[in-house]
Motif scaffolding. Structure first.
Motif, mmCIF file in Angstrom:
data_model
loop_
_atom_site.group_PDB
_atom_site.id
_atom_site.type_symbol
_atom_site.label_atom_id
_atom_site.label_comp_id
_atom_site.label_asym_id
_atom_site.label_seq_id
_atom_site.Cartn_x
_atom_site.Cartn_y
_atom_site.Cartn_z
ATOM 1 N N GLU C 108 -3.684 -13.183 -26.702
ATOM 2 C CA GLU C 108 -4.911 -12.549 -27.173
ATOM 3 C C GLU C 108 -4.644 -11.145 -27.691
ATOM 4 O OE1 GLU C 108 -8.528 -13.143 -24.460
ATOM 5 O OE2 GLU C 108 -6.797 -13.538 -23.178
ATOM 6 N N LEU C 109 -5.405 -10.734 -28.705
ATOM 7 C CA LEU C 109 -5.243 -9.395 -29.263
ATOM 8 C C LEU C 109 -5.514 -8.314 -28.212
ATOM 9 C CD1 LEU C 109 -4.805 -7.455 -31.576
ATOM 10 C CD2 LEU C 109 -7.178 -7.781 -32.267
ATOM 11 N N VAL C 110 -6.510 -8.585 -27.343
ATOM 12 C CA VAL C 110 -6.935 -7.549 -26.403
ATOM 13 C C VAL C 110 -5.822 -7.151 -25.432
ATOM 14 C CG1 VAL C 110 -7.859 -9.125 -24.644
ATOM 15 C CG2 VAL C 110 -8.892 -6.877 -24.958
ATOM 16 N N LEU C 111 -4.821 -8.037 -25.261
ATOM 17 C CA LEU C 111 -3.727 -7.716 -24.335
ATOM 18 C C LEU C 111 -2.570 -7.004 -25.019
ATOM 19 C CD1 LEU C 111 -3.540 -10.922 -22.103
ATOM 20 C CD2 LEU C 111 -4.057 -8.604 -21.336
ATOM 21 N N LEU C 112 -2.546 -6.985 -26.358
ATOM 22 C CA LEU C 112 -1.361 -6.492 -27.064
ATOM 23 C C LEU C 112 -1.049 -5.029 -26.740
ATOM 24 C CD1 LEU C 112 0.914 -7.084 -29.025
ATOM 25 C CD2 LEU C 112 -0.611 -6.552 -30.911
ATOM 26 N N VAL C 113 -2.025 -4.157 -26.912
ATOM 27 C CA VAL C 113 -1.771 -2.734 -26.669
ATOM 28 C C VAL C 113 -1.464 -2.461 -25.191
ATOM 29 C CG1 VAL C 113 -2.787 -0.428 -26.752
ATOM 30 C CG2 VAL C 113 -2.986 -1.953 -28.719
ATOM 31 N N PRO C 114 -2.248 -3.019 -24.242
ATOM 32 C CA PRO C 114 -1.882 -2.827 -22.829
ATOM 33 C C PRO C 114 -0.468 -3.313 -22.503
ATOM 34 C CG PRO C 114 -4.086 -3.743 -22.990
ATOM 35 C CD PRO C 114 -3.547 -3.697 -24.376
ATOM 36 N N TYR C 115 -0.062 -4.449 -23.094
ATOM 37 C CA TYR C 115 1.298 -4.952 -22.854
ATOM 38 C C TYR C 115 2.333 -3.937 -23.335
ATOM 39 C CZ TYR C 115 0.785 -9.845 -21.286
ATOM 40 O OH TYR C 115 0.560 -10.989 -20.555
ATOM 41 N N VAL C 116 2.157 -3.438 -24.562
ATOM 42 C CA VAL C 116 3.152 -2.515 -25.118
ATOM 43 C C VAL C 116 3.217 -1.240 -24.264
ATOM 44 C CG1 VAL C 116 3.736 -1.081 -27.105
ATOM 45 C CG2 VAL C 116 3.004 -3.444 -27.442
ATOM 46 N N LEU C 117 2.054 -0.739 -23.844
ATOM 47 C CA LEU C 117 2.057 0.462 -23.001
ATOM 48 C C LEU C 117 2.738 0.181 -21.661
ATOM 49 C CD1 LEU C 117 -1.511 1.870 -23.734
ATOM 50 C CD2 LEU C 117 0.692 2.675 -24.637
ATOM 51 N N ALA C 118 2.439 -0.990 -21.079
ATOM 52 C CA ALA C 118 3.066 -1.355 -19.802
ATOM 53 C C ALA C 118 4.578 -1.451 -19.963
ATOM 54 C CB ALA C 118 2.494 -2.683 -19.299
ATOM 55 N N GLN C 119 5.025 -2.022 -21.087
ATOM 56 C CA GLN C 119 6.464 -2.163 -21.310
ATOM 57 C C GLN C 119 7.132 -0.796 -21.465
ATOM 58 O OE1 GLN C 119 5.991 -4.661 -24.678
ATOM 59 N NE2 GLN C 119 5.657 -6.516 -23.469
ATOM 60 N N MET C 120 6.481 0.114 -22.188
ATOM 61 C CA MET C 120 7.076 1.440 -22.365
ATOM 62 C C MET C 120 7.120 2.201 -21.036
ATOM 63 S SD MET C 120 5.462 2.442 -26.051
ATOM 64 C CE MET C 120 6.161 4.085 -26.080
ATOM 65 N N LEU C 121 6.051 2.086 -20.267
ATOM 66 C CA LEU C 121 6.031 2.726 -18.953
ATOM 67 C C LEU C 121 7.103 2.113 -18.048
ATOM 68 C CD1 LEU C 121 4.562 4.790 -17.185
ATOM 69 C CD2 LEU C 121 2.958 3.000 -16.512
ATOM 70 N N GLY C 122 7.219 0.780 -18.083
ATOM 71 C CA GLY C 122 8.235 0.093 -17.292
ATOM 72 C C GLY C 122 9.642 0.538 -17.683
ATOM 73 N N GLY C 123 9.873 0.657 -18.979
ATOM 74 C CA GLY C 123 11.172 1.126 -19.459
ATOM 75 C C GLY C 123 11.499 2.512 -18.906
#
Lengths: 252, 252, 252, 252
Positions: C108-123
């Motif tokens: 879903e589109l609504v998850l795209l930005v949260p996913y990217v932010l979560a990935q950057m924070l995780g990194g």
């Protein structure tokens, strides 16, 4: 693994014409072939290929990789060969494995001695071939024979088809590169050789990359069509169509 | 792999309006595309990627790893690519594999020559690209193209989805690191690059880690949406909805 | 991935007492948690672990293994983490993977930005931890956290259980040994440490092999019981029993 | 994992003769054995083999392979052993794994302490054996014991049979070669030893390649027939046939 299925044919008192002597005899021969001869051939041939790859990986271990090259080549070759021959013979390729499988109730006694003899003969042939072929281009044919055998048995022949075929094929290339000491694996794949040759415009001995692999592939086809294929793929010792059909009608 | 399914549409004597000429023609084009064109494109593209990774792993083998780097890169890349393209073309990527599969009864004769030509062309393109791109940052885009192709074909596109997708994706990263000579694989994953950059507060050329992979990912999306996707994913040559529905009603 | 299932509760005109406001609100919270919050947490945490292992394998690559150590550690860690978190979030751990999956219709589109932010924070967290912890014994706790997370998510928690759990667990040990530069992996397994200590009668600092791993294991249990477990395993945001039961009765 | 199934036998008011005291007692003993004793034995024995391979891979790491040899040996051995013992005990082989599995709800409390004790004892035995055996030919027997155990548990014994058996067997050979420092793995396979011996006509100490592996294989058979086999394979603590049959009749 018993022959009792043939007894279905002894009860033939229905209106349909009884299967003639010839068809019955073919059917019996087929069952004997599939239950006793084909498994021994699979043990013989599988052990040959396993020992060939194993010996080649030790002979070819000239770079500084310690145990990695032979350890990975033996392991992957064994995993792949058990996958493709397991449905036929169990894929033992090792006398003490056959012994332990028999003693744990996993195979018939009557096959134990033939298996061990086939494995010893296969070990001899594999070791002899790896020695005899070493510095020649026959390696390309042998490696391609193994690769195409894995493709045709693992992805085409329905009796031995496996969902793991993709990685079996890929890991066969890894094992073969380790075994053959070939950096690029080009000698198993004319397209892998053709591309760089074109890019560098170097065509010396380029025909070798086509002739060797083609010989290996044709040998694979002959072995599968004559010996290792299932009833649909094999062109010899098939049960004639009408006998099979009758059999099915009766059992359904 | 035959076109006989189209014949379902020739029997249209029911009350429902017969599918118009246009819909029938689209349906035929779709079937021709899926049975003949798409498999050849998959062989072309798969061989391109396989030979690219293979050549790169040989070019980039500058450390003291002997045969390990090319052996593992070739094997894993081949295993992964067969997994994701196998449902479309069988995943041969090798002329003698196609030959042996055909002779064992695993593919139609009419596809044999196109497959071999596609494989040779793919080998040329893959080798050419690996040579042309070598010292540039295009490697990042190409490696990310491969990675996102494996994700989208192996885990999203329903025709080619595989339960092995998790390890296919992981092992693609392994093969790509071997092929690209990149220690960390950061250039395929902006989050993998962003974390250490943040930790060390080093931002020189950091944009490279976002632009290259994004280009690769977008190229993957274009290829899947136009060429390799199944009917649901592809945006061209879809059968119109009502034709499909009618077809289902008739067969049910 | 939509919330429409909650609508089942709006039709409550039967004799049974309507689920009270409180139960309905819990149910809604649970669905929002499972469909939006938990996937983002899985991306955050999975990327943290992946980048931690990746950075550690580069930092710890002091022996003469060229690309092998980081290539294999990255690949295996990614394969294992996708296996255990894939059922929750898809297991992207990479912004351009999320981008391509979204554009191919896989999320879903609504998850795209949260996913990217979560990935950057995780990194960031992963890279920071690998740097902060490096010469300390916290590595043992972190490695055991990863190992027990793979065991409990891959073999116990029913939502994420996988038939590949055995090799996921084994290969996690391989990746961790590569990442941590630990020869024996003893610091993830007190029994592996206890045996040789007993055989050699050396007990200096032996308690470290028990305290570190136990902390890691307890942290895993807390994370699974609070955040990543399914309804049966999680101890918070469970739907109360009677609501669930009524829901089942109505749909059956 | 409860004993409630035995209660089926307490309701015996039908015409059939009630199962006699003796049969009932055997049935209870069998259930206790399978639910409590066998899992602990599997943890003990599996940890022994895992620690043996692990210690051997560290002792035998004399070539220049850095972490690769122990990392791969530990990982593959663990993956294979969890595959073959997982159906019996869960395959923990690690006290903190048992702890986290228990706390996540994956095992009974009553088994936790016995498991940890079994794992510590197994670690001691495995480390002791790897030290005691090191320069001797007993390694061949031990390695073959592991290999044939994987074959018989993974491919023959129906309770623990796995579709991954082919690669489990292959990768056991890889792990064993890494652990034993044996280049060819010949000492686990008389056929692999016989072939090259024949090709080179060298027969010194050739009997070693037959005696060691045969001892290992026989030990495997004894362990499976007495301890680890399922009801069909085990020769002790079987429920007598008529009791089993009655049980089935009642539940059907």
């Amino acid at each position: 693994m018993t022959l009792t299925k043939t007894e279905v044919f002894t009860v033939t008192e229905i209106e349909e014409p009884a299967p003639d002597e010839d068809a019955r005899s073919t059917q019996t021969k087929r069952l004997v072939y599939e239950h006793y001869v084909q498994p021994c051939l699979a043990e013989l041939f599988g052990t040959t290929l396993f020992v060939f790859v194993g010996c080649a990986s030790v002979i070819g271990n000239v770079t500084n990789t310690g145990l990695i090259q032979p350890a990975v080549a033996h392991g992957l070759a064994l995993g792949v060969l058990i996958t493709i021959f397991g449905q036929i013979s169990g894929g033992h390729f090792n006398p003490v494995v056959s012994l332990s499988v028999y003693l744990c109730g996993g195979m018939e006694l009557v096959l134990l001695v033939p298996y061990v003899l086939a494995q010893m003969l296969g070990g001899m042939i594999g070791a002899g071939l790896s020695k005899a072929m070493y510095p020649l281009d026959w390696y390309a044919a042998m490696m391609t024979l193994i690769l195409t055998m894995v493709v045709c048995m693992g992805a085409v022949n329905s009796q031995t088809r496996s969902p793991w075929a993709p990685f079996c094929i890929g890991l066969t290339v890894t094992a073969n590169i380790f075994a053959g000491g070939m950096v690029s694996g080009a000698c198993m794949n004319p397209a892998r050789a053709f591309g760089p040759a074109m890019a560098a415009n170097q065509w010396n001995y380029h025909w070798v990359y086509w002739v060797g692999p083609t010989c290996g592939a044709l040998l694979t086809v002959i072995l599968i069509r004559l010996l290792f294929g299932d009833q649909k793929t094999r062109i010899v010792l098939k049960t004639k169509f009408n006998v099979l059909k009758m059999n099915e009608e009766r059992t359904s």
